[in-house]
Design a protein around this motif. Structure first.
Motif, PDB file in Angstrom:
ATOM      1  N   GLY A  49       0.669  -1.105  -0.129  1.00  0.00           N
ATOM      2  CA  GLY A  49      -0.114  -0.037  -0.193  1.00  0.00           C
ATOM      3  C   GLY A  49       0.956   1.025   0.327  1.00  0.00           C
ATOM      4  N   LYS A  50       2.183   1.752   0.063  1.00  0.00           N
ATOM      5  CA  LYS A  50       3.129   2.566   0.077  1.00  0.00           C
ATOM      6  C   LYS A  50       3.820   2.465  -1.721  1.00  0.00           C
ATOM      7  CE  LYS A  50       3.033   2.874   4.121  1.00  0.00           C
ATOM      8  NZ  LYS A  50       2.040   3.909   5.099  1.00  0.00           N
ATOM      9  N   GLU A  51       3.550   4.093  -2.133  1.00  0.00           N
ATOM     10  CA  GLU A  51       4.574   3.983  -3.254  1.00  0.00           C
ATOM     11  C   GLU A  51       5.256   4.023  -3.301  1.00  0.00           C
ATOM     12  OE1 GLU A  51       4.658   7.846  -4.639  1.00  0.00           O
ATOM     13  OE2 GLU A  51       5.382   7.275  -6.870  1.00  0.00           O
ATOM     14  N   ILE A  52       6.682   2.378  -4.386  1.00  0.00           N
ATOM     15  CA  ILE A  52       8.132   1.798  -4.212  1.00  0.00           C
ATOM     16  C   ILE A  52       8.349   2.772  -5.508  1.00  0.00           C
ATOM     17  CG2 ILE A  52       9.228  -0.444  -4.277  1.00  0.00           C
ATOM     18  CD1 ILE A  52       6.954  -0.124  -1.366  1.00  0.00           C
ATOM     19  N   ILE A  53       9.506   3.376  -5.192  1.00  0.00           N
ATOM     20  CA  ILE A  53      10.156   3.692  -6.527  1.00  0.00           C
ATOM     21  C   ILE A  53      11.747   3.033  -6.698  1.00  0.00           C
ATOM     22  CG2 ILE A  53      11.539   5.761  -7.712  1.00  0.00           C
ATOM     23  CD1 ILE A  53       9.691   7.589  -5.106  1.00  0.00           C
ATOM     24  N   PHE A  54      11.328   1.924  -8.105  1.00  0.00           N
ATOM     25  CA  PHE A  54      12.359   1.198  -8.015  1.00  0.00           C
ATOM     26  C   PHE A  54      13.250   1.449  -8.606  1.00  0.00           C
ATOM     27  CE2 PHE A  54       8.823  -1.652  -7.515  1.00  0.00           C
ATOM     28  CZ  PHE A  54       9.817  -3.237  -6.093  1.00  0.00           C
ATOM     29  N   LYS A  55      14.729   1.819  -9.212  1.00  0.00           N
ATOM     30  CA  LYS A  55      15.495   2.353  -9.537  1.00  0.00           C
ATOM     31  C   LYS A  55      16.792   1.166  -9.936  1.00  0.00           C
ATOM     32  CE  LYS A  55      15.583   7.215  -8.376  1.00  0.00           C
ATOM     33  NZ  LYS A  55      15.765   8.059  -9.433  1.00  0.00           N
ATOM     34  N   ALA A  56      17.171   0.976 -11.210  1.00  0.00           N
ATOM     35  CA  ALA A  56      17.614   0.003 -10.979  1.00  0.00           C
ATOM     36  C   ALA A  56      18.962   0.239 -12.340  1.00  0.00           C
ATOM     37  CB  ALA A  56      16.973  -1.201 -11.727  1.00  0.00           C
ATOM     38  N   THR A  57      20.178  -0.663 -12.511  1.00  0.00           N
ATOM     39  CA  THR A  57      21.426  -0.571 -13.337  1.00  0.00           C
ATOM     40  C   THR A  57      22.041  -1.673 -13.766  1.00  0.00           C
ATOM     41  OG1 THR A  57      23.089   1.106 -13.973  1.00  0.00           O
ATOM     42  CG2 THR A  57      23.040   0.811 -11.711  1.00  0.00           C
ATOM     43  N   SER A  58      22.378  -1.472 -14.858  1.00  0.00           N
ATOM     44  CA  SER A  58      23.009  -2.713 -14.728  1.00  0.00           C
ATOM     45  C   SER A  58      25.089  -2.376 -14.745  1.00  0.00           C
ATOM     46  CB  SER A  58      23.115  -3.858 -16.182  1.00  0.00           C
ATOM     47  OG  SER A  58      23.907  -4.623 -16.586  1.00  0.00           O
ATOM     48  N   THR A  59      25.464  -3.887 -14.218  1.00  0.00           N
ATOM     49  CA  THR A  59      27.189  -3.416 -14.157  1.00  0.00           C
ATOM     50  C   THR A  59      27.866  -4.294 -15.482  1.00  0.00           C
ATOM     51  OG1 THR A  59      27.131  -4.826 -13.326  1.00  0.00           O
ATOM     52  CG2 THR A  59      27.302  -3.391 -11.910  1.00  0.00           C
ATOM     53  N   ASP A  60      27.299  -4.377 -16.533  1.00  0.00           N
ATOM     54  CA  ASP A  60      27.517  -5.097 -17.277  1.00  0.00           C
ATOM     55  C   ASP A  60      26.733  -5.630 -18.565  1.00  0.00           C
ATOM     56  OD1 ASP A  60      25.447  -7.179 -16.615  1.00  0.00           O
ATOM     57  OD2 ASP A  60      27.160  -8.673 -15.075  1.00  0.00           O
ATOM     58  N   VAL A  61      25.797  -6.430 -18.606  1.00  0.00           N
ATOM     59  CA  VAL A  61      25.036  -6.088 -20.244  1.00  0.00           C
ATOM     60  C   VAL A  61      23.360  -5.907 -19.665  1.00  0.00           C
ATOM     61  CG1 VAL A  61      26.379  -7.871 -20.730  1.00  0.00           C
ATOM     62  CG2 VAL A  61      24.267  -8.611 -19.705  1.00  0.00           C
ATOM     63  N   VAL A  62      23.220  -5.780 -21.185  1.00  0.00           N
ATOM     64  CA  VAL A  62      21.528  -5.410 -21.039  1.00  0.00           C
ATOM     65  C   VAL A  62      20.507  -6.883 -20.552  1.00  0.00           C
ATOM     66  CG1 VAL A  62      18.558  -5.062 -22.494  1.00  0.00           C
ATOM     67  CG2 VAL A  62      21.540  -3.966 -22.684  1.00  0.00           C
ATOM     68  N   HIS A  63      19.981  -7.024 -18.852  1.00  0.00           N
ATOM     69  CA  HIS A  63      19.101  -7.602 -18.019  1.00  0.00           C
ATOM     70  C   HIS A  63      17.519  -6.508 -18.153  1.00  0.00           C
ATOM     71  CE1 HIS A  63      22.480  -9.998 -16.570  1.00  0.00           C
ATOM     72  NE2 HIS A  63      23.113  -8.798 -16.745  1.00  0.00           N
ATOM     73  N   SER A  64      16.718  -7.045 -17.452  1.00  0.00           N
ATOM     74  CA  SER A  64      15.486  -7.111 -17.194  1.00  0.00           C
ATOM     75  C   SER A  64      15.374  -7.062 -15.858  1.00  0.00           C
ATOM     76  CB  SER A  64      14.310  -6.958 -18.138  1.00  0.00           C
ATOM     77  OG  SER A  64      13.584  -8.455 -17.106  1.00  0.00           O
ATOM     78  N   PHE A  65      14.577  -6.274 -15.289  1.00  0.00           N
ATOM     79  CA  PHE A  65      14.142  -6.259 -13.564  1.00  0.00           C
ATOM     80  C   PHE A  65      12.198  -6.479 -13.972  1.00  0.00           C
ATOM     81  CE2 PHE A  65      12.354  -4.608  -9.574  1.00  0.00           C
ATOM     82  CZ  PHE A  65      12.907  -5.788  -8.271  1.00  0.00           C
ATOM     83  N   THR A  66      12.113  -7.127 -14.023  1.00  0.00           N
ATOM     84  CA  THR A  66      10.492  -7.991 -13.971  1.00  0.00           C
ATOM     85  C   THR A  66       9.740  -8.170 -13.090  1.00  0.00           C
ATOM     86  OG1 THR A  66      11.336  -7.873 -16.532  1.00  0.00           O
ATOM     87  CG2 THR A  66       8.751  -8.639 -16.293  1.00  0.00           C
ATOM     88  N   ILE A  67       9.171  -7.413 -12.816  1.00  0.00           N
ATOM     89  CA  ILE A  67       8.099  -8.449 -11.135  1.00  0.00           C
ATOM     90  C   ILE A  67       6.928  -9.095 -11.672  1.00  0.00           C
ATOM     91  CG2 ILE A  67       6.950  -8.165  -8.411  1.00  0.00           C
ATOM     92  CD1 ILE A  67       9.087  -5.493  -8.557  1.00  0.00           C
ATOM     93  N   ASP A  68       6.552 -10.187 -11.391  1.00  0.00           N
ATOM     94  CA  ASP A  68       5.547 -10.793 -12.316  1.00  0.00           C
ATOM     95  C   ASP A  68       4.309 -10.463 -12.150  1.00  0.00           C
ATOM     96  OD1 ASP A  68       4.568 -12.938 -13.044  1.00  0.00           O
ATOM     97  OD2 ASP A  68       4.719 -14.185 -11.928  1.00  0.00           O
ATOM     98  N   ASN A  69       3.415 -10.319 -12.151  1.00  0.00           N
ATOM     99  CA  ASN A  69       2.204 -10.085 -12.031  1.00  0.00           C
ATOM    100  C   ASN A  69       1.819  -8.496 -11.717  1.00  0.00           C
ATOM    101  OD1 ASN A  69       0.302 -12.132 -12.611  1.00  0.00           O
ATOM    102  ND2 ASN A  69       0.918 -13.488 -10.725  1.00  0.00           N
ATOM    103  N   THR A  70       2.876  -7.717 -12.505  1.00  0.00           N
ATOM    104  CA  THR A  70       3.045  -6.561 -11.939  1.00  0.00           C
ATOM    105  C   THR A  70       2.887  -5.613 -13.142  1.00  0.00           C
ATOM    106  OG1 THR A  70       4.715  -6.011 -11.408  1.00  0.00           O
ATOM    107  CG2 THR A  70       3.732  -6.923  -9.180  1.00  0.00           C
TER     108      THR A  70
END
Ligand code: CUA
Length: 146
Positions: A79-100
């Protein structure tokens, strides 16, 4: 009819071009830049994990690398706003949360940002859906919403 087709195509390309520039569309969606070699010393990634910003807002800094996420365990409140910040140190990845609606392409040199509010507690699967090497299929973790 050929003339009509050409004019329609020209108008279409013009609209796509104008909106792309005016709204800052890029393949990675308007991200901030970061030096991929200095991720560990650049805020907020010098302190990966959950940070409370105020009573209703939390920030989660995530570093993606072959083949996992730092931190590997994430716990956020429901119930709170979550701000996700993501970066990679090597190659292209993804940050995917299932069902969102959280599904970010994580590109070295860029900071991907996505805000999300979980309305149900539980464990959600985090996974990488960009092919990133031999360990790609092992690149997943969980986020616990409490
Ligand atoms: Cu990281 Cu696929």
């Amino acid at each position: 009819w050929l003339g009509f087709g050409i004019i329609a195509l020209a108008i279409f390309l013009l609209i796509v071009g104008i909106t792309a520039f005016s709204q800052g569309h890029t393949p990675s969606g308007g991200m901030d830049m970061i030096d991929p070699k200095k991720v560990n010393e650049t805020a907020p990634f010098d302190n990966p994990g959950v940070t409370k910003i105020d009573d209703d807002t939390y920030q989660v800094a995530i570093i993606a690398m072959a083949f996992g996420y730092n931190p590997s365990k994430i716990e956020v409140p429901v119930g709170k706003e979550i701000i996700f910040k993501a970066t990679s140190t090597d190659v292209v990845h993804s940050f995917t949360i299932d069902n969102t609606t959280v599904n970010m392409m994580v590109v070295p040199g860029r900071i991907a940002t996505k805000s999300y509010t979980f309305d149900k507690p539980g464990n959600y699967l985090i996974l990488c859906n960009e092919y990133c090497g031999v360990g790609h299929h092992m690149m997943f973790t969980e986020i616990e919403v409490v």
